[in-house]
Scaffold this active site. Structure first.
Site: not given
Ligand code: NDP
Ligand code: X2W
Length: 310
Positions: A117
């Site tokens: 992001c």
């Molecule tokens: N949120 C954001 O703004 C952004 C997120 N991302 C990336 O997206 C990815 C997901 O992040 P986000 O959605 O925020 O995280 P969340 O923690 O909200 O969701 C992650 C999901 O993955 C599941 N999970 C974790 N470990 C495993 C595993 N070993 N096997 C199967 N499922 C698993 C979790 O289950 P459980 O509930 O059991 O933990 C949960 O449902 C990350 O890599 C993050 O860096 C990228 C850009 C922005």
């Molecule tokens: C607010 C906050 O905690 N933001 C996350 C970045 C968002 C995220 O997890 O996304 P990526 O998959 O792009 O790394 C962090 O700083 O680790």
């Protein structure tokens, strides 16, 4: 036959937002895993191997495991939203607007790394100026940013929203990443085409979705007698012909009293601003986006569409 899409991590923050974006679509078939089975490795492996495109919304280690689960299956293509593959040479970087050639690279790729992001904002500001020759490769770039708390996934959402959480955060705005080793720095450097790692200081505000990324610059240290106007022109030229990234008009920017971090929440767009005063020594480049929109789920759906349309 409709292409089959599996979102591994569909019950997490990013996965749920992708599902919402796909809800009304009848041109794809969504494969789904029940929430209670979300960590069932065998079931995930079967679904991953049944998909035409798998979108990984998992922590880095789980994303790497998922890629290994389909390694021998050449028909599965992957979009990884984690940090795991963003500077990997075999993966296409899923920021379609960063180069004219990028949409085709994404469309043809088997493996696509969805950008972070913060890097979407930072690279969106920096790279056009590197390509235009305005920003020297070794410029000491600093990136200051604030994100909505959904950026921290389910865990931070609970910490911010649940006053009874054992690690509840009550602060309305806090800095983090204080050792200056944030996981997004490598992709900012590589795709920002910089020889020095940028100094990145992130923060979180008490709002769910939204993001401001700032890159302040000293004009005297740029090439070609750069000015507010020439920097703005370079950004406008770079983003011509697409409607996701908007370069805000200089006069409009000059008239703004403030930038609202949540203005683009629930959209998949990004706005870029060039702030400063003509003739003064500094400019501040600003990107405004939704951390879950163009910063994550919106970009993932955009990349999926590019891959499906070929
Ligand atoms: N949120 C954001 O703004 C952004 C997120 N991302 C990336 O997206 C990815 C997901 O992040 P986000 O959605 O925020 O995280 P969340 O923690 O909200 O969701 C992650 C999901 O993955 C599941 N999970 C974790 N470990 C495993 C595993 N070993 N096997 C199967 N499922 C698993 C979790 O289950 P459980 O509930 O059991 O933990 C949960 O449902 C990350 O890599 C993050 O860096 C990228 C850009 C922005
Ligand atoms: C607010 C906050 O905690 N933001 C996350 C970045 C968002 C995220 O997890 O996304 P990526 O998959 O792009 O790394 C962090 O700083 O680790």
């Amino acid at each position: 036959m409709k292409p089959k899409i599996f979102i591994d991590g569909e019950h997490g923050t990013t996965g749920l937002q992708i599902r919402t974006r796909m809800a009304g679509r009848d041109d794809v078939e969504l494969l789904s895993i029940p929430e209670a089975e979300r960590r069932n490795a065998k079931l995930r492996e079967d679904l991953l191997n049944d998909a035409d495109v798998a979108i990984l919304c998992l922590p880095d280690d789980a994303a790497k495991e998922a890629v290994a689960m389909v390694a021998g299956n050449n028909s599965v293509r992957i979009i990884d939203t984690s940090t795991a593959h963003r500077v990997h040479p075999d993966w296409a970087y899923g920021f379609a607007e960063m180069d004219r050639a990028q949409p085709k690279k994404i469309a043809d790729a088997r493996y696509v790394a969805n950008p972070g992001c913060y890097p979407t904002g930072a690279i969106g500001l920096i790279r056009p100026l590197r390509l235009a020759g305005i920003l020297p490769e070794d410029y000491p770039v600093t990136v200051n940013a604030v994100s909505g708390y959904t950026g921290g996934g389910k865990q931070m959402i609970a910490q911010m929203e649940d006053a009874g959480h054992p690690e509840h955060i009550s602060s309305p705005h806090f800095l983090y990443g204080l050792p200056l080793k944030h996981k997004h720095v490598p992709e900012m450097q590589v795709h920002g085409m910089l020889s020095r790692a940028p100094l990145f200081s992130p923060s979180v505000g008490k709002f769910a979705q939204g993001m401001i990324v700032q890159v302040p610059l000293y004009l005297a240290d740029l090439n070609d007698h750069a000015s507010l106007g020439s920097i703005h022109e370079a950004l406008v030229a770079h983003y011509a012909g697409q409607d996701i990234v908007e370069v805000v008009d200089l006069k409009e920017s000059a008239a703004l009293p403030r930038v609202n971090a949540v203005e683009l929440a629930d959209t998949d767009r990004m706005k870029l601003y060039v702030f400063g005063t003509a003739g003064a020594p500094h400019v501040n480049l600003v990107a405004l986006l939704d951390n879950l929109g163009k910063g994550a789920s919106g970009a993932a759906v955009q990349n999926m569409d590019l891959m499906l349309r070929g």
